[in-house]
Scaffold this motif. Structure first.
Motif, PDB file in Angstrom:
ATOM      1  N   LEU A 102     -12.450 -66.646-104.552  1.00 40.97           N
ATOM      2  CA  LEU A 102     -13.720 -65.981-104.757  1.00 40.97           C
ATOM      3  C   LEU A 102     -13.663 -65.055-105.967  1.00 40.97           C
ATOM      4  O   LEU A 102     -12.602 -64.532-106.312  1.00 40.97           O
ATOM      5  CB  LEU A 102     -14.101 -65.157-103.519  1.00 40.97           C
ATOM      6  CG  LEU A 102     -14.257 -65.910-102.199  1.00 40.97           C
ATOM      7  CD1 LEU A 102     -14.720 -64.951-101.107  1.00 40.97           C
ATOM      8  CD2 LEU A 102     -15.212 -67.068-102.327  1.00 40.97           C
TER       9      LEU A 102
ATOM     10  N   VAL B 174     -23.966 -63.114-100.702  1.00 36.22           N
ATOM     11  CA  VAL B 174     -22.897 -63.997-100.253  1.00 36.22           C
ATOM     12  C   VAL B 174     -23.542 -65.082 -99.391  1.00 36.22           C
ATOM     13  O   VAL B 174     -24.611 -64.856 -98.801  1.00 36.22           O
ATOM     14  CB  VAL B 174     -21.823 -63.223 -99.453  1.00 36.22           C
ATOM     15  CG1 VAL B 174     -22.344 -62.828 -98.081  1.00 36.22           C
ATOM     16  CG2 VAL B 174     -20.535 -64.022 -99.326  1.00 36.22           C
ATOM     17  N   ASN B 175     -22.929 -66.246 -99.341  1.00 43.18           N
ATOM     18  CA  ASN B 175     -23.456 -67.326 -98.497  1.00 43.18           C
ATOM     19  C   ASN B 175     -23.254 -66.978 -97.033  1.00 43.18           C
ATOM     20  O   ASN B 175     -22.121 -66.775 -96.584  1.00 43.18           O
ATOM     21  CB  ASN B 175     -22.766 -68.649 -98.827  1.00 43.18           C
ATOM     22  CG  ASN B 175     -23.200 -69.193-100.170  1.00 43.18           C
ATOM     23  OD1 ASN B 175     -22.582 -68.928-101.187  1.00 43.18           O
ATOM     24  ND2 ASN B 175     -24.286 -69.946-100.193  1.00 43.18           N
TER      25      ASN B 175
ATOM     26  N   HIS C 264     -16.994 -67.130 -96.389  1.00 40.05           N
ATOM     27  CA  HIS C 264     -17.172 -66.041 -97.352  1.00 40.05           C
ATOM     28  C   HIS C 264     -17.762 -64.802 -96.676  1.00 40.05           C
ATOM     29  O   HIS C 264     -17.415 -63.675 -97.032  1.00 40.05           O
ATOM     30  CB  HIS C 264     -18.088 -66.502 -98.493  1.00 40.05           C
ATOM     31  CG  HIS C 264     -17.564 -67.682 -99.226  1.00 40.05           C
ATOM     32  ND1 HIS C 264     -18.286 -68.358-100.176  1.00 40.05           N
ATOM     33  CD2 HIS C 264     -16.372 -68.336 -99.157  1.00 40.05           C
ATOM     34  CE1 HIS C 264     -17.579 -69.361-100.651  1.00 40.05           C
ATOM     35  NE2 HIS C 264     -16.413 -69.371-100.034  1.00 40.05           N
TER      36      HIS C 264
ATOM     37  N   MET D  68     -26.121 -71.929-102.949  1.00 38.15           N
ATOM     38  CA  MET D  68     -25.679 -71.385-104.229  1.00 38.15           C
ATOM     39  C   MET D  68     -26.805 -71.340-105.253  1.00 38.15           C
ATOM     40  O   MET D  68     -26.822 -70.475-106.131  1.00 38.15           O
ATOM     41  CB  MET D  68     -24.509 -72.212-104.758  1.00 38.15           C
ATOM     42  CG  MET D  68     -23.257 -72.055-103.933  1.00 38.15           C
ATOM     43  SD  MET D  68     -21.844 -72.885-104.656  1.00 38.15           S
ATOM     44  CE  MET D  68     -20.570 -72.406-103.495  1.00 38.15           C
TER      45      MET D  68
ATOM     46  N   SER E 221     -18.826 -65.610-104.674  1.00 36.25           N
ATOM     47  CA  SER E 221     -18.700 -67.005-104.245  1.00 36.25           C
ATOM     48  C   SER E 221     -17.511 -67.646-104.954  1.00 36.25           C
ATOM     49  O   SER E 221     -16.798 -67.004-105.732  1.00 36.25           O
ATOM     50  CB  SER E 221     -19.982 -67.772-104.555  1.00 36.25           C
ATOM     51  OG  SER E 221     -19.951 -69.057-103.961  1.00 36.25           O
TER      52      SER E 221
END
Length: 655
Positions: free
Chosen positions: A342, A478-479, A484, A516, A532
């Motif tokens: 990341l 952040v996803n 993550h 994303m 990410s």
């Protein structure tokens, strides 16, 4: 000798740990030796003759099979046959346990949990109890590819009941089951599990058990010990593969009218297609309903793609799946074939304002010292001159204003018109000239570099930079529902925990996104920072121009990526070998690089942040500070002139 003692000690601990839930070999001590003899002699004893043949065969193949543990499970109706097998096998096979059937759940869980290494479960139970055991395995995902099942049955009725029950989908792929049934006429029949083209595991007829001891041994050995060295042929099976749009790993098309999707690209798709060609299978792409990678939850449910694989709704999961300990408890993973990490994505740092570029070579402290020194040198020389005049060592001295103005001329590399006759004045002036020389050289050199090469604000490179960025109004992205998010959420201390507190928890949609593309677009259009995986975000960002983004230099949370596989499937080891060959040959890296290279060739060139280290021509923007100084001087001079005129007028009126 020591190793043998250690193994015997371990087996003793295993036996002790099984109490009281297990009914181990001492349960059979209640069966008298005459009962055993009667069981051996009786032709009507359930599976009696067949049990002897199996005992002899297992003893013969022990040298090649080498099971770590053999467990004999029996119920009340098969006590005598269990005694025959126990008497024969316990004295000839190491690691032998006898277990009496209690309840399906308790018995099954303890059988599987006690299995270690390569385990053979020899079952002498009624069809209903056998089906109950496999129902428990199915519902609780207790299957294991380390365990082989050998079911011993007597009569066509029992055989049919077991075949019908197990063929309804009770057996998972990877659960190796062999059935040996004694029928009314002819040699015993043998069945073993295999996966059909529709993906369902069923028992298939393997013919009669051999007539001779040698043929029986070879037949059973082939069924219990598949040839791992032989390349498997999946016979055109269609595997369900779950994935998400995650280029350059895996690309999919928009849904078709019938709801299906097609794979469109990605280096993991190339891996999948290569495996399909080698092992003769095709695949169908399915999407998780919640659109997430997924993880096991505290309530026992498993979400996303991982949930589909855990529930056997999909055989494989691709698309940059991270290997984690929590996921490994509900599914299997291939060997890792890619490493990710990341970093922080933001807009490029902006160029610093050039309005005060003329002041940038020195700090404010240095400027203050220079101003004080320049203002003081004139009065100092004037004082020395006046002192010399009183001592009559000098007849006359310039005015104080003349000293001050000439000292200022020196600081800007101009000469002066002072005629100094005193050595004390000359020494002071010599030191002043050296001071001016050093300051002028440093200023001109630094200013040239500042004006010629653009200077930029400090970029956001690490997690330690995030608190200040958030204070300036930046929002972290952040996803959501991925590893993550979980690495920050589950952190108990340290920088990850501190970072978790910086996310917007009041409105999750502000910080936790589902793709994303969303993260990249927000970074471009707003004050956002996106955490990410670098290679994935670069692929998404490339069409917008990589120069429009800044990638933080700090890399953290290095993690391995692989494909998720349903637990216990027999082809995992074969897939791993092929993956290892692909990595050794450099194919995976090449496929990844080829995809990214093609994308960058068609992408727009970077803009503001691309040439941060290149030189540029001096423009009015660079020199605006110098012009501001001139304008400021004009204004001050005008004010002073006005004051001087006012003073003259006032003086004239007073006179």
């Amino acid at each position: 000798m020591k190793s043998c003692i250690s193994i015997l000690t371990f087996m003793l601990l295993v036996l002790l740990s099984l109490k009281p839930a297990y009914s181990v070999s001492h349960h059979l001590e209640t069966i008298t030796s005459s009962s055993v003899a009667e069981g051996i002699r009786s032709s009507n004893s359930c599976c009696g003759g067949l049990a002897n043949d199996i005992a002899s065969t297992l003893t013969a193949i022990d040298g090649e099979y080498h099971p770590s543990l053999v467990q004999l499970l029996y119920d009340d109706k098969h006590e005598e046959t269990a005694a025959v097998l126990s008497q024969t096998l316990s004295s000839k096979m190491f690691g032998f346990l006898v277990v009496q059937y209690e309840t399906s759940i308790k018995t099954t869980k303890k059988l599987i949990s006690s299995a270690w290494g390569k385990t053979l479960l020899l079952v002498l139970c009624s069809p209903s109890k056998i089906l109950d055991i496999f129902s428990v395995i199915r519902l609780n995902y207790l299957d294991s590819h380390f365990v082989s099942w050998l079911l011993v049955l007597k009569g066509n009725e029992d055989l049919n009941a077991v075949l019908v029950g197990l063929n309804k989908g009770l057996v998972f792929e990877g659960t190796r089951v062999t059935v040996v049934a004694e029928v009314a006429k002819g040699l015993p029949l043998v069945f073993t599990t295999a996966v059909d083209s529709d993906g369902i595991t069923r028992l298939h007829d393997q013919g009669n058990w051999g007539k001779t001891d040698e043929s029986k041994t070879k037949h059973l050995l082939d069924l219990l010990v598949p040839d791992e060295k032989r390349l498997i042929n999946m016979k055109g099976r269609v595997l369900n593969v779950t994935t998400l749009e995650r280029m350059p790993h895996f690309g999919i098309s928009p849904p078709n009218p019938d709801g299906s999707v097609n794979a469109t690209g990605g280096f993991e798709l190339m891996i999948l297609q290569t495996l399909g060609t080698i092992f003769n299978f095709t695949f169908r792409v399915i999407l998780p309903a919640d659109g997430s990678f997924g993880n096991p939850l505290p309530d026992g449910t498993v979400t996303g793609m991982i949930g589909l694989v855990a529930r056997r709704e999909a055989s494989l999961a691709f698309g940059g799946v991270t290997l984690t300990d929590a996921r490994d408890k509900v599914i299997d993973f291939s060997i890792p074939f890619y490493q990710g990490y990341l970093c922080i994505f933001s807009t490029p740092p902006k160029e610093k304002n050039k309005a005060l570029a003329v002041l940038s070579p020195f700090t404010y402290e240095v400027w203050i010292c220079i101003i004080i020194s320049t203002a003081a040198i004139g009065p100092v020389l004037f004082g020395v001159s006046k002192a010399a005049a009183k001592m009559k060592t000098s007849e006359s001295s310039p005015l104080e204003q003349s000293y001050a103005f000439n000292m200022f001329r020196n600081i800007v590399n101009q000469g002066n018109s002072l005629d100094l006759g005193l050595w004390s004045e000359r020494i002071i002036l010599l030191c002043w000239f050296l001071f001016c020389l050093v300051c002028s050289a440093l200023y001109s050199g630094t200013l040239t570099a500042v004006l010629a090469v653009p200077a930029y604000e400090k970029p956001i490179n690490s997690l330690q930079d995030l608190p200040q960025a958030v204070k300036r109004g930046m929002t972290l992205l952040v996803n959501g529902a991925t590893t993550h998010e979980f690495i920050f959420k589950e952190a108990k201390s340290g920088i990850f925990k501190d970072t978790w507190a910086l996310f917007n928890h009041k409105d999750r949609s502000e910080s936790f996104i589902d793709g994303m593309e969303t993260g990249v677009s927000r970074v471009l259009t707003g004050k956002y920072l996106y955490i990410s995986t670098e290679n994935k975000v670069k692929y998404v960002a490339a069409p917008f121009g990589l120069g429009n983004f800044h990638v933080g230099t700090q890399k953290f949370f290095f993690h391995n990526l692989g494909m998720a596989i349903s637990s216990g499937v027999p082809y995992r080891s074969h897939f791993d070998k092929m993956l290892m060959r692909m990595m050794e040959g450099g194919l995976i890296i090449k496929w990844d690089n080829d995809i990214f290279w093609k994308l960058t060739q068609s992408s727009p060139r970077s803009t503001d942040g691309e040439n941060q280290s290149s030189t540029s021509a001096i423009t009015l923007k660079h020199l605006q500070g110098a012009f501001l100084v001139v304008v400021f001087g004009y204004v001050i001079a005008a004010l002073v002139l006005a004051l001087e005129n006012a003073a003259v007028l006032i003086k004239g009126k007073l006179c």
